[in-house]
Design an enzyme around this catalytic site. Structure first.
Site, PDB file in Angstrom:
ATOM      1  N   GLY A  92      -5.236  -8.312   4.050  1.00 53.70           N
ATOM      2  CA  GLY A  92      -3.849  -8.693   4.341  1.00 53.70           C
ATOM      3  C   GLY A  92      -3.075  -7.236   3.738  1.00 53.70           C
ATOM      4  N   ARG A 178       6.678   2.993   9.090  1.00 59.66           N
ATOM      5  CA  ARG A 178       5.491   3.358   9.970  1.00 59.66           C
ATOM      6  C   ARG A 178       5.895   2.469  11.331  1.00 59.66           C
ATOM      7  NH1 ARG A 178      -0.556   2.621   8.164  1.00 59.66           N
ATOM      8  NH2 ARG A 178      -0.166   0.419   8.309  1.00 59.66           N
ATOM      9  N   ASP A 254     -10.468  -3.420   9.135  1.00 58.73           N
ATOM     10  CA  ASP A 254      -9.213  -3.881   8.983  1.00 58.73           C
ATOM     11  C   ASP A 254      -8.190  -2.419   9.331  1.00 58.73           C
ATOM     12  OD1 ASP A 254     -10.452  -3.030   6.599  1.00 58.73           O
ATOM     13  OD2 ASP A 254      -8.497  -3.011   5.753  1.00 58.73           O
ATOM     14  N   ASN A 255      -8.868  -1.421   9.411  1.00 57.40           N
ATOM     15  CA  ASN A 255      -8.151  -0.262   9.692  1.00 57.40           C
ATOM     16  C   ASN A 255      -8.530   0.436  11.182  1.00 57.40           C
ATOM     17  OD1 ASN A 255      -7.347  -0.095   7.108  1.00 57.40           O
ATOM     18  ND2 ASN A 255      -8.898   1.456   6.373  1.00 57.40           N
TER      19      ASN A 255
HETATM   20  P1  AMP Z   1      -6.551   0.499   2.954  1.00 57.38           P
HETATM   21  O1  AMP Z   1      -7.911   1.137   2.370  1.00 57.38           O
HETATM   22  O2  AMP Z   1      -5.380   1.416   2.570  1.00 57.38           O
HETATM   23  O3  AMP Z   1      -6.731   0.206   4.337  1.00 57.38           O
HETATM   24  O4  AMP Z   1      -6.293  -0.659   2.304  1.00 57.38           O
HETATM   25  C1  AMP Z   1      -7.174  -1.713   1.908  1.00 57.38           C
HETATM   26  C2  AMP Z   1      -6.642  -3.012   1.296  1.00 57.38           C
HETATM   27  O5  AMP Z   1      -6.103  -2.778   0.034  1.00 57.38           O
HETATM   28  C3  AMP Z   1      -5.315  -3.425   2.120  1.00 57.38           C
HETATM   29  O6  AMP Z   1      -5.207  -4.923   2.042  1.00 57.38           O
HETATM   30  C4  AMP Z   1      -4.282  -3.018   1.327  1.00 57.38           C
HETATM   31  O7  AMP Z   1      -3.017  -3.654   1.625  1.00 57.38           O
HETATM   32  C5  AMP Z   1      -4.452  -2.949   0.159  1.00 57.38           C
HETATM   33  N1  AMP Z   1      -4.109  -1.899  -1.063  1.00 57.38           N
HETATM   34  C6  AMP Z   1      -4.353  -0.538  -0.898  1.00 57.38           C
HETATM   35  N2  AMP Z   1      -3.719   0.021  -2.057  1.00 57.38           N
HETATM   36  C7  AMP Z   1      -3.048  -1.056  -2.544  1.00 57.38           C
HETATM   37  C8  AMP Z   1      -2.228  -0.961  -3.768  1.00 57.38           C
HETATM   38  N3  AMP Z   1      -1.541   0.087  -4.364  1.00 57.38           N
HETATM   39  N4  AMP Z   1      -1.446  -2.109  -3.787  1.00 57.38           N
HETATM   40  C9  AMP Z   1      -1.695  -3.569  -3.370  1.00 57.38           C
HETATM   41  N5  AMP Z   1      -2.626  -3.461  -2.336  1.00 57.38           N
HETATM   42  C10 AMP Z   1      -3.219  -2.247  -1.981  1.00 57.38           C
HETATM   43 MG    MG Z   2      -5.800  -0.295   5.656  1.00 58.56          MG
END
Ligand code: AMP
Ligand code: MG
Length: 488
Positions: A92, A178, A254-255
């Site tokens: 999420g 975005r 999720d990406n």
């Molecule tokens: P991502 O690798 O950017 O796709 O992030 C993977 C997950 O980690 C997603 O659920 C993001 O919302 C969460 N996430 C990444 N960075 C942060 C952050 N600094 N604070 C809270 N959630 C994060």
């Molecule tokens: Mg992501």
């Protein structure tokens, strides 16, 4: 919130209303000192938004999520996902919010979403924030991708928050606004499926079909037609990545979008010297998301989508598995056709109908590029020069590869169209050393290098005097050592 602080922009809340089980109403954190760093005026125009209004105090309030229009319902979206192959049942938006959807100037529905807007119930251990550097990276690289004609989410703006965020060191904070044709991901379907609520899964599929594959609604098995549409969109997308040397870096489920847009520019980078094992992400220790693995990983991710959709595909489980398997198996041929077609254009051979001949030339060229580690982007521009009769530059770059002369003779005999090549082979890409240099300057307060880089990559095919250094490969040793970091 007073009426005068509210934006006049109309935001719908379709996702929030149609799929409340997958959305948590939430508010953006108030940044202490918001300051607009970059506004994407052409995108604003595309969205039917007035750039001057967005630059005003109210506009910036919208861009950081603290002054949303009346009727908007900002939500953190819930999803699951496989990260580096391991399943996380609940991810999420930990630091992001969907502000809502808007109808753009062409009548298409687009999401307006924030990244770095504060902790949400999905934040787990994270701080909910983002730093200036990574948000500018997403802005620059997604603009570069868009200019190359590659489907992608866009950045409408980057706003500095005036707050410092703690990473390895303290960094100035920022937030990204975005725009995407939606934020539905493979992981959204994984979560809906895992709830066991088939009615919710069906509602999600219907929502996705309405937004991304309306023709699937008429199909006798809409969920199967949706799956096939996503397979086709992702095969085309990943082929485009491969043709320009883009390494996404974190292709977790999720990406990966349902729309077929590139999303989540974290540890991404452009490969220069051709090597299938190229990895930039510091956390991708085993090279799962290496350049050469991207098609296989995309297919693996799509199989996770298929699993999510199974109960909707057919009542009989075995029958559903058979249908879904064929759809997933179709990825390979679709990917290959899209890649060969892209190579046909890059080699100036649109007039050559024989796909097998084009494919053979394309495969041999990639082998030679790998053997010489020639810079991918430069190689296609010098081949364009060769098509005009200048053979010195291609000889210098590729001459050492076994078989190059014979290959060039076969290719030139087909009469490649040099002008057409220059319209599809970029001069300027968001090269790693240029991105790094620009982000370092911006983090120190100087945005000029980011703006100059944007100017180059926004017109990637149009060679311009004064921009020579933007066309040059980085130093080899830097390329080898180049690492991008997650936890952005
Ligand atoms: P991502 O690798 O950017 O796709 O992030 C993977 C997950 O980690 C997603 O659920 C993001 O919302 C969460 N996430 C990444 N960075 C942060 C952050 N600094 N604070 C809270 N959630 C994060
Ligand atoms: Mg992501």
């Amino acid at each position: 919130m007073t009426a005068s602080r509210q934006s006049t922009i109309a935001l719908e809340a379709r996702f929030a209303h149609e799929l409340p089980e997958l959305a948590v109403r939430w508010q953006a954190a108030e940044p202490p000192e918001p300051r607009l760093l970059l506004l994407n005026a052409p995108l604003a125009a595309e969205l039917g938004l007035d750039p001057d209004e967005l630059r005003s105090e109210e506009g910036v309030g919208l861009l950081v999520g603290t002054a949303v229009p009346e009727g908007a319902t900002p939500v953190a979206m819930a999803y699951a996902g496989h990260q580096f192959g391991a399943y996380s049942p609940l991810l999420g938006d930990g630091r992001a919010l969907l502000l809502g959807e808007l109808v753009d100037a062409e009548g298409r529905l687009r999401d307006l979403h924030l990244k770095g807007s504060g902790r949400t119930p999905f934040a787990r251990g994270g701080d909910g924030l983002a730093a200036v550097g990574p948000m500018l990276r997403e802005h620059v690289v997604s603009e570069a991708m868009h200019a190359l004609g590659i489907p992608t989410t866009r950045s409408l703006a980057v706003v500095a928050t005036g707050r410092f965020v703690r990473r390895e060191e303290w960094l100035p904070g920022a937030l990204l606004a975005r725009v995407a044709s939606s934020h539905l991901r493979v992981g959204t379907f994984q979560l809906a499926r895992a709830t066991g609520d088939i009615e919710l899964l069906r509602r999600l599929a219907d929502h996705a079909i309405a937004r991304h594959a309306p023709e699937a609604a008429e199909h006798e098995r809409p969920a199967l037609a949706l799956l096939e549409a996503v397979v086709a969109a992702q095969a085309a997308l990943v082929a485009r990545w491969m043709l320009v040397g883009f390494v996404h870096g974190v292709m977790n489920t999720d990406n990966m979008t349902i729309s077929g847009e590139t999303i989540d520019y974290g540890p991404c980078a452009f490969m220069e010297g051709v090597d299938p094992a190229t990895v930039f992400s510091s956390i991708d220790e085993r090279g799962r998301y290496a350049y050469g693995n991207q098609p296989v990983i995309a297919q693996w991710n799509l199989a996770r989508l298929a699993e999510g959709l199974l109960p909707l595909i057919a009542d009989d489980q075995e029958h559903a598995v058979g249908l879904a398997t064929s759809a997933i198996e179709g990825f390979g041929a679709r990917y290959r056709a899209a890649w060969v077609d892209g190579m046909r254009a890059k080699l100036g051979l649109r007039h050559v109908d024989d796909a097998a001949q084009v494919a053979a030339l394309a495969d041999e060229l990639f082998t030679m590029l790998g053997a010489t580690r020639a810079d991918l982007t430069t190689a296609f521009r010098v081949l364009g020069a060769a098509a005009r009769g200048d053979h010195a530059a291609p000889q210098r770059l590729l001459g050492a590869a076994p078989g190059f002369d014979a290959w060039a003779e076969r290719w030139l005999a087909l009469g490649p169209d040099a002008d057409a090549m220059d319209r599809v082979n970029p001069v300027y890409i968001a090269r790693n050393h240029l991105v790094e240099e620009a982000l370092a300057a911006a983090t120190a307060g100087d945005l000029a290098p980011v703006e100059r880089l944007l100017e180059a990559v926004r017109r990637p095919f149009d060679e311009r005097p004064g921009l020579e250094r933007y066309a040059e490969a980085g130093p080899e040793q830097d390329f080898r050592a180049y690492t991008t970091y997650c936890g952005t």
